[in-house]
Design an enzyme around this catalytic site. Structure first.
Site, PDB file in Angstrom:
ATOM      1  N   LYS A  76       0.855  -1.194   0.000  1.00 34.85           N
ATOM      2  CA  LYS A  76       0.000   0.000   0.000  1.00 34.85           C
ATOM      3  C   LYS A  76       0.887   1.238   0.000  1.00 34.85           C
ATOM      4  O   LYS A  76       1.965   1.237   0.619  1.00 34.85           O
ATOM      5  CB  LYS A  76      -0.892  -0.054   1.257  1.00 34.85           C
ATOM      6  CG  LYS A  76      -1.887   1.076   1.402  1.00 34.85           C
ATOM      7  CD  LYS A  76      -2.802   0.799   2.601  1.00 34.85           C
ATOM      8  CE  LYS A  76      -3.787   1.919   2.874  1.00 34.85           C
ATOM      9  NZ  LYS A  76      -4.679   1.608   4.012  1.00 34.85           N
ATOM     10  N   SER A 151      -9.565   1.804   3.138  1.00 35.47           N
ATOM     11  CA  SER A 151      -8.687   2.599   2.306  1.00 35.47           C
ATOM     12  C   SER A 151      -7.710   1.763   1.479  1.00 35.47           C
ATOM     13  O   SER A 151      -7.134   2.288   0.540  1.00 35.47           O
ATOM     14  CB  SER A 151      -7.911   3.582   3.174  1.00 35.47           C
ATOM     15  OG  SER A 151      -7.078   2.891   4.089  1.00 35.47           O
ATOM     16  N   SER A 175      -9.724  -0.862   7.116  1.00 26.17           N
ATOM     17  CA  SER A 175      -9.178  -0.644   5.768  1.00 26.17           C
ATOM     18  C   SER A 175      -8.538  -1.847   5.096  1.00 26.17           C
ATOM     19  O   SER A 175      -8.223  -1.774   3.911  1.00 26.17           O
ATOM     20  CB  SER A 175      -8.154   0.482   5.806  1.00 26.17           C
ATOM     21  OG  SER A 175      -8.822   1.687   5.716  1.00 26.17           O
TER      22      SER A 175
HETATM   23  N1  GLN Z   1     -12.761   3.509   6.489  1.00 25.92           N
HETATM   24  C1  GLN Z   1     -12.228   3.916   7.747  1.00 25.92           C
HETATM   25  C2  GLN Z   1     -12.008   5.401   7.750  1.00 25.92           C
HETATM   26  O1  GLN Z   1     -12.475   6.065   6.901  1.00 25.92           O
HETATM   27  C3  GLN Z   1     -11.030   3.149   8.075  1.00 25.92           C
HETATM   28  C4  GLN Z   1      -9.790   3.631   7.473  1.00 25.92           C
HETATM   29  C5  GLN Z   1      -8.619   2.764   7.790  1.00 25.92           C
HETATM   30  O2  GLN Z   1      -8.759   1.680   8.354  1.00 25.92           O
HETATM   31  N2  GLN Z   1      -7.436   3.261   7.454  1.00 25.92           N
HETATM   32  O3  GLN Z   1     -11.393   5.919   8.607  1.00 25.92           O
END
Ligand code: GLN
Length: 474
Positions: A76, A151, A175
């Site tokens: 990532k 994400s 994420s």
């Molecule tokens: N979707 C979650 C957020 O918007 C989690 C993001 C993540 O785990 N980095 O914060």
């Protein structure tokens, strides 16, 4: 050359010398260049990947095999790899080159893995759809008009499309698991502190964990085994010994399983996901496991508590991006203050700015008690409740998400709706427990979804073993 769906398939060809590692790497790089129709990759690391491949070929000719020799892994775009670009998919870090490698990447390379490139994600890992990226949205491999999740959307989409064998993602509120569910692959969030965060661009440090995404449990297990363990560069990393995850613990026959009734009765849950989940619970019962619906009274508090705490941490973590030390600097620089303001205004995207402002607000003198301190208390209650559940049960199950992947653009203008996407995943980050998302592919829409299992802290072994031995149709 076909792409491989598992490390075992790749190893069979590589270790029998049917293919060289250089052949494999060249063909993966070409495949990424030709077939990345979901916009998963930001960049391939051609030179270093081929260099690593030559080392692996040399070693194999000497009959030296490492745990991950030749495994094609992508990372990532918020995980540092020395002398390679890393940008957190943000304009503010575009063209920034990392001066050091994350511990996770170092450990992968030491075991012979090939780091093939970096993957698109939501800016600074903030998002649930991978639409907040300076490189554009990642599309869902099952339906290009839909999101890949976020994400780590690039990580999940790349693995699903066979552009790499496995990928590293990061999970602060879901994420790894949510995009894995949307793209039909396995995602694993380790116990907080199991994997070193050194070299992971910080979003919310008391939540962030690096973890693997792959097509099967074995590949997740071997990567987890390699990247886990104490690291003197991360004082929060756990010194507990790392078990042999790949060989799992001896199959434990009967487990005690709780599922959260509020999740299953949630108004937003898709009916087919609910029914499929309950059918799985029935199968568990028939296999002799104990299965009980259990009430978790704080479901509605999870997302608010997560957003107060994570944005507070983010507002502090992201203060270092000021246009002086890293990356982008605005041309408007009348004085130092103006330079900070313009660089951050131009360099950060809307969602990141929203979270920095929210985090700054909840920490501000007049509101600290009302928001930050309160959310910390809620986190404590949540942790106690989870621990209490694990006194009586080995695993806690929920669907990973209430529904399948939504359409690109659908939640973009409604941040609250977008935040609610994480309702089933943030629990494991607030409590710190390990959690896996296992893909399920029986929805009439042909879109995959995920089955989430949480385990006791540091029971990665039990979680992998249960996932492996319960014949999920992956
Ligand atoms: N979707 C979650 C957020 O918007 C989690 C993001 C993540 O785990 N980095 O914060």
């Amino acid at each position: 050359m076909d792409t491989f769906r598992s490390f075992k398939d790749l190893k069979d060809k590589l270790f029998s010398s049917e293919l060289t590692c250089v052949d494999i790497v060249e063909s993966y790089i070409q495949n990424i260049k030709d077939n990345d129709s979901c916009n998963a990759f930001v960049e391939t690391f051609d030179k270093s990947a081929l260099h690593q491949a030559k080392i692996v070929d040399q070693e194999i000719s000497e009959k030296k095999y490492r745990k991950l020799s030749g495994m094609i892994i992508a990372i990532k775009d918020n995980i540092c790899y020395k002398n390679h670009k890393v940008s957190a998919s943000s304009l503010i870090l575009k063209d920034f080159t990392s001066l050091y490698s994350s511990t996770a990447v170092d450990r992968l390379i030491k075991e012979g893995a090939i780091i093939i490139g970096r993957l698109n994600c939501d800016e600074f890992a903030m998002g649930s759809s991978n639409e907040n990226s300076v490189y554009g949205a990642v599309k869902n491999p099952f339906d290009k008009s839909r999101v890949a999740g976020g994400s780590s959307g690039g990580s999940a989409a790349a693995v699903a499309q066979g552009l790499c064998i496995a990928a590293l993602g990061s999970d602060t509120g879901g994420s790894i698991r949510q995009p894995a569910a949307f793209c039909g692959v396995v995602g694993f969030k380790p116990t907080y502190s199991r994997v070193s965060r050194h070299g992971l661009i910080a979003y919310a440090s008391s939540f962030d964990q690096i973890g693997p995404i792959a097509n099967n449990i074995d590949d997740v297990a071997i990567i987890l085994e390699v990247i886990s363990g104490v690291d003197k560069q991360d004082s929060t990393s756990s010194s507990r010994p790392v078990p042999d995850y790949l060989n799992y613990r001896e199959k434990k026959k009967n487990s005690r399983i709780a599922y959260i009734s509020e999740c299953i009765e949630h108004h937003g849950i898709d009916n087919e996901i609910k029914n499929s989940f309950l059918a799985e619970m029935d199968k568990f019962k028939k296999k002799g496991h104990t299965v009980d619906p259990v009430s978790f009274p704080y479901l509605e508090h999870l997302v608010p508590a997560y957003h107060v705490l994570s944005t507070a941490e983010a507002s502090s973590n992201l203060s270092r991006f000021d246009g002086v030390n890293f990356g982008y600097r605005s041309a408007k620089q009348t004085d130092l203050n103006q330079s900070y303001i313009s660089s951050r205004t131009e360099g950060f995207g809307d969602e990141v700015k929203r979270r920095i402002m929210l985090g700054t607000f909840v920490l501000s003198a007049g509101y600290h008690e009302a928001y930050f301190t309160k959310a910390q208390k809620i986190r404590r209650l949540i942790k106690s409740k989870v621990n209490e559940m694990f006194d009586s049960y080995d695993f806690i199950c929920t669907p990973t998400t209430p529904h399948t992947a939504f359409k690109l653009g659908d939640n973009k203008t409604d941040p609250t709706q977008m935040y609610l996407e994480d309702i089933f995943t943030v629990l494991a980050n607030l409590s710190g427990n390990p959690a896996i998302s296992i893909p399920v592919k029986n929805h009439s829409s042909k879109l995959p979804f995920g089955f989430q299992i949480m385990a006791r802290n540091f029971d990665e072994e039990g979680l992998l073993s249960f996932s492996k031995n319960n014949n999920f149709k992956i």
